[in-house]
Enzyme design. Structure first.
Site, PDB file in Angstrom:
ATOM      1  N   ARG A 299      14.316  -0.490   6.068  1.00  0.00           N
ATOM      2  CA  ARG A 299      13.254  -1.140   5.170  1.00  0.00           C
ATOM      3  C   ARG A 299      14.216  -1.664   4.012  1.00  0.00           C
ATOM      4  O   ARG A 299      15.622  -1.123   3.752  1.00  0.00           O
ATOM      5  CB  ARG A 299      12.295  -0.038   4.682  1.00  0.00           C
ATOM      6  CG  ARG A 299      11.601   0.602   5.593  1.00  0.00           C
ATOM      7  CD  ARG A 299      10.454  -0.237   6.009  1.00  0.00           C
ATOM      8  NE  ARG A 299       9.525  -0.281   4.917  1.00  0.00           N
ATOM      9  CZ  ARG A 299       8.627   0.448   4.444  1.00  0.00           C
ATOM     10  NH1 ARG A 299       8.480   1.564   4.787  1.00  0.00           N
ATOM     11  NH2 ARG A 299       7.853   0.240   3.414  1.00  0.00           N
TER      12      ARG A 299
ATOM     13  N   PRO B 137       0.798  -1.192  -0.030  1.00  0.00           N
ATOM     14  CA  PRO B 137      -0.002   0.080  -0.120  1.00  0.00           C
ATOM     15  C   PRO B 137       0.657   1.390   0.073  1.00  0.00           C
ATOM     16  O   PRO B 137       1.546   1.696   0.998  1.00  0.00           O
ATOM     17  CB  PRO B 137      -0.791  -0.057   1.313  1.00  0.00           C
ATOM     18  CG  PRO B 137      -0.599  -1.706   1.747  1.00  0.00           C
ATOM     19  CD  PRO B 137       0.579  -1.886   1.411  1.00  0.00           C
ATOM     20  N   GLU B 138       0.843   1.941  -1.094  1.00  0.00           N
ATOM     21  CA  GLU B 138       1.586   3.213  -1.127  1.00  0.00           C
ATOM     22  C   GLU B 138       0.687   4.149  -1.519  1.00  0.00           C
ATOM     23  O   GLU B 138      -0.666   3.892  -1.849  1.00  0.00           O
ATOM     24  CB  GLU B 138       2.647   3.084  -2.284  1.00  0.00           C
ATOM     25  CG  GLU B 138       3.659   2.109  -1.679  1.00  0.00           C
ATOM     26  CD  GLU B 138       5.211   2.298  -2.116  1.00  0.00           C
ATOM     27  OE1 GLU B 138       5.537   3.113  -2.588  1.00  0.00           O
ATOM     28  OE2 GLU B 138       5.968   1.407  -2.203  1.00  0.00           O
TER      29      GLU B 138
ATOM     30  N   LYS C 232      -0.644   8.363   2.639  1.00  0.00           N
ATOM     31  CA  LYS C 232      -0.889   6.980   2.554  1.00  0.00           C
ATOM     32  C   LYS C 232      -1.890   6.797   3.815  1.00  0.00           C
ATOM     33  O   LYS C 232      -2.140   5.562   4.422  1.00  0.00           O
ATOM     34  CB  LYS C 232       0.540   6.106   2.960  1.00  0.00           C
ATOM     35  CG  LYS C 232       1.498   5.943   1.757  1.00  0.00           C
ATOM     36  CD  LYS C 232       2.415   5.182   2.019  1.00  0.00           C
ATOM     37  CE  LYS C 232       3.481   5.640   3.065  1.00  0.00           C
ATOM     38  NZ  LYS C 232       4.670   4.605   3.157  1.00  0.00           N
TER      39      LYS C 232
ATOM     40  N   ASN D 141       8.101   2.157  -0.162  1.00  0.00           N
ATOM     41  CA  ASN D 141       9.432   1.609  -0.401  1.00  0.00           C
ATOM     42  C   ASN D 141       9.693   1.350  -1.713  1.00  0.00           C
ATOM     43  O   ASN D 141      10.659   1.174  -2.460  1.00  0.00           O
ATOM     44  CB  ASN D 141       9.365   0.239   0.610  1.00  0.00           C
ATOM     45  CG  ASN D 141      11.033   0.048   0.943  1.00  0.00           C
ATOM     46  OD1 ASN D 141      11.568   1.074   0.841  1.00  0.00           O
ATOM     47  ND2 ASN D 141      11.240  -1.318   1.104  1.00  0.00           N
TER      48      ASN D 141
END
Length: 268
Positions: free
Chosen positions: A255, A2-3, A51, A167
């Site tokens: 990340r 989910p971005e 987001k 990411n």
């Protein structure tokens, strides 16, 4: 993952299913809001902010907003009133019912209920939203360059600079600009181009069910991304194996990071 584009699309689905309808029941399955009851309130709109998701309601319970963040595993699903859910009920964090639809938030990383007038306490810190009405490329760039010694890969992921990049886009943007993700912001001449690319990519992908940063229709087996998740595989541009490492301000915020060492030479 989910971005910003995924969350924008989720907000649109929620808006289409709920906006203008009266809630017949609400079920907050988190202790903090176990007694909250929005039955009788009307859903005014569902919107994204970077987001983050906001479902705004008004009525007898007052003007209240449901604030959620999908994090890594969260999702919102829409069902017909009597339709069986296709995810386990124990994963549900909130259930909103109307006469026409049931909206269920599963495994939400953040779930808050707050007065609509106080939404700023939840999302006010965010930078310009790449898919929002407040988008301002100049302001995003100003925030990014305010910390010239910070790695560009960290600065892009910081939602206080610009909201919506996750990411996947972090890795893809640096690759497309041929910038090493560890390069200090102050030395990245391509920063204005990266900001524009971010806007272009999220706009292009917000209506797609499968995110694509490579361009073109591609086939079923074609990679939709240049480097993200392709550790050890040949770079689609030069054939050099893609490198995987971790990057974060602390060990707790590290990340996954992907880049091509040839296309994105380290010049720190």
């Amino acid at each position: 993952m989910p971005e910003g584009d995924t969350v924008w699309r989720t907000a649109r689905v929620l808006h289409r299913a709920l906006a203008g309808q009266e809630l017949t029941a609400s079920d907050f399955r988190v202790p903090r809001y176990a007694t909250a009851d929005l039955a009788g309130n009307t859903v005014d709109e569902a919107v994204s902010r970077g987001k983050h998701l906001l479902i705004r309601t008004s009525g007898p319970a007052g003007a209240l907003s449901i604030h959620s963040h999908l994090k890594m595993e969260g999702s919102w699903r829409i069902y017909a009133p009597d339709q069986r859910w296709n995810k386990p009920a124990f994963q549900a964090r909130i259930v909103l019912r109307t006469a026409q639809a049931t909206a269920v938030g599963f495994l939400l990383g953040i779930l808050d209920l707050l007065p609509t007038a106080e939404e700023g306490s939840a999302v006010g810190y965010l930078g310009p939203d790449l898919l929002g009405p407040d988008w301002d490329a100049g302001e995003a760039l100003r925030r990014l360059v305010a910390q010239p010694d910070r790695a560009v890969g960290l600065a892009l992921l910081d939602q206080r600079n610009l909201a919506g990049i996750g990411n996947v886009y972090r890795a893809e943007l640096c690759f497309l600009a041929r910038v090493h993700p560890l390069a200090p912001v102050g030395r990245v001449e391509e920063l204005p181009r990266i900001v524009q690319l971010a806007k272009t990519l999220l706009e292009a992908n917000k209506d797609r069910s499968r995110r694509n940063t490579v361009g073109g229709p591609g086939g079923r087996n074609a990679s939709p991304v240049w480097v993200y998740g392709r550790a050890g595989k040949p770079c689609l541009r030069c054939g050099t194996p893609v490198v995987h490492t971790l990057l974060g301000d602390t060990e707790l915020t590290e990340r996954d990071l992907y880049f091509c060492p040839r296309c994105q030479p380290e010049t720190i």
